[in-house]
Design a protein around this motif. Sequence first.
Motif, short mmCIF file in Angstrom:
data_model
loop_
_atom_site.label_atom_id
_atom_site.label_comp_id
_atom_site.label_asym_id
_atom_site.label_seq_id
_atom_site.Cartn_x
_atom_site.Cartn_y
_atom_site.Cartn_z
N LEU A 173 74.50 30.70 8.36
CA LEU A 173 73.31 31.31 8.34
C LEU A 173 72.15 30.95 9.53
N THR A 174 71.50 31.98 9.79
CA THR A 174 70.53 31.50 11.30
C THR A 174 69.43 30.84 10.40
N THR A 175 69.37 29.35 10.58
CA THR A 175 68.36 28.71 9.87
C THR A 175 66.96 28.45 10.68
N VAL A 176 66.00 28.36 9.94
CA VAL A 176 64.75 27.88 10.64
C VAL A 176 64.27 26.57 9.78
N GLN A 177 64.19 25.46 10.56
CA GLN A 177 63.87 24.03 9.92
C GLN A 177 62.87 23.93 9.61
N PHE A 178 62.27 23.43 8.47
CA PHE A 178 60.72 22.95 8.07
C PHE A 178 60.91 21.45 7.53
N GLU A 179 59.74 20.78 7.66
CA GLU A 179 59.90 19.31 7.04
C GLU A 179 59.80 19.41 5.47
N ASP A 180 59.03 20.04 5.05
CA ASP A 180 59.06 20.04 3.32
C ASP A 180 59.14 21.55 2.99
N LEU A 181 59.17 21.67 1.34
CA LEU A 181 59.47 22.85 0.84
C LEU A 181 58.00 23.69 0.84
N GLY A 182 56.88 23.15 0.98
CA GLY A 182 55.68 23.97 1.04
C GLY A 182 55.59 24.63 2.23
N LEU A 183 56.22 24.22 3.54
CA LEU A 183 56.00 24.68 4.68
C LEU A 183 57.10 25.91 4.68
N GLN A 184 58.29 25.79 3.85
CA GLN A 184 59.24 26.78 3.71
C GLN A 184 58.72 28.00 3.14
N ILE A 185 57.68 27.94 2.06
CA ILE A 185 57.22 28.81 1.38
C ILE A 185 56.00 29.35 2.21
N GLN A 186 55.44 28.88 2.81
CA GLN A 186 54.63 29.40 3.72
C GLN A 186 55.11 30.63 4.90
N ALA A 187 56.11 29.96 5.51
CA ALA A 187 56.91 30.87 6.32
C ALA A 187 57.33 32.13 5.74
N LEU A 188 57.89 31.93 4.28
CA LEU A 188 58.22 33.13 3.73
C LEU A 188 57.10 34.07 3.52
N GLU A 189 56.00 33.56 3.18
CA GLU A 189 54.95 34.35 2.90
C GLU A 189 54.33 35.08 4.08
N THR A 190 54.40 34.43 5.25
CA THR A 190 53.74 35.18 6.59
C THR A 190 55.00 36.02 7.24
N GLY A 191 56.11 35.93 6.59
CA GLY A 191 57.15 36.85 7.34
C GLY A 191 57.88 36.16 8.44
N GLN A 192 57.79 34.73 8.58
CA GLN A 192 58.44 34.12 9.54
C GLN A 192 59.91 34.05 9.21
#
Length: 266
Positions: A173-192
Motif C-alpha cells: 500500500l502507498t503509506t503516509v507515516q504519522f507519529e501518532d493516531l491523532g495525527l492520522q485522524i487529522q490527515a483523514l479529516e483534511t483529505g491528506q
Amino acid sequence: MRHTLPVGALAAAALLALSACASDTGSNPSGEASGGSEIALVKDGVLTVCSNPPFEPFEFEDASGEIVGLDIDLNREVAKDLGVDVQVVATPFDTIQSGAALNTGACDVVASGITITDDRKEKFDFSEPYFDADQGLLVPAGSDLRDVADLAGKKVAVQMATTGEKWAQENDLTTVQFEDLGLQIQALETGQVDAVVNDIAVLGAYTSEGYEVANTFPTGEQYGLGVKKGNTALLDAVNATLDRIHEDGTYDAIYTERVGTAPVSK
C-alpha cells in the motif's frame, strides 16, 4: 477482540514480598533490579510508565488533561500491588517500541498497545499477553474503500514503527507515516490521506465523527506490557498482577469499562 490472559493461581505471599521489596529499594536510574530479587524503580515510591496517547481506549487524555485508559488502569493495579504510586510519561512510540525509553531510565514500564513481536523481544522483556488486536481500516462514512484491492493507488495513513505500518507495507500500500493516531485522524479529516490503518480496538472511538470501520484484517497480534531486558523481579510482579486481576474479575471490569463490551474468553 478476545481475552487472552491465562488463568493462573496467584501466591499472595509472593506478591506481598514483591511489594515489600519495591517499597524498600532506593531509586535506580538504570531501572535494573538490584540484589537479584529486589524491585528497583527509577523513582522512589513511584511506578513510572511510558505511554503514547492518543490511543483510545488504551491511553488518552481525559477532560482534565490526565492520561487515562486501559493500559493505565492495568499499571495502577501493578502499582497498587507494589504499594507505590503511578506516574505516566507521554513518550513517542518509536522511543517506546525501540526499548530506548527503558534503557535510558525514563520509565519502569512501557504500556502503549504494544504488539508482542520477536524483534521487540530482543529489545525488552514482555509480560503475558493481555489483549488481542487485529488491524482495522478507518474511512470516511459512505466510502467505497473496503479491502486491500480497493486501496491500490490510495494514500493510507499509518503510525510510524507499528505493526500496522508493517502490515500496510507488506500489502504494497502507498503509506503516509504519522507519529501518532491523532495525527492520522487529522490527515483523514483534511483529505491528506484516503484511509487510516491502525489497531482495530482504537478505531471505534471515531465512528461517531463521520467515519466508519470498513474492515478488520486478522493478524493474530497480542499486546504486552514491557520492562527493561533482564528486570525479572519487576516482570514477575507485573505478571503476578495480571494473573490476580484476571482471577478476581478486575480485568474484566476494566476491559468492559474501557472497550464497551465484555471480553470474550478463548
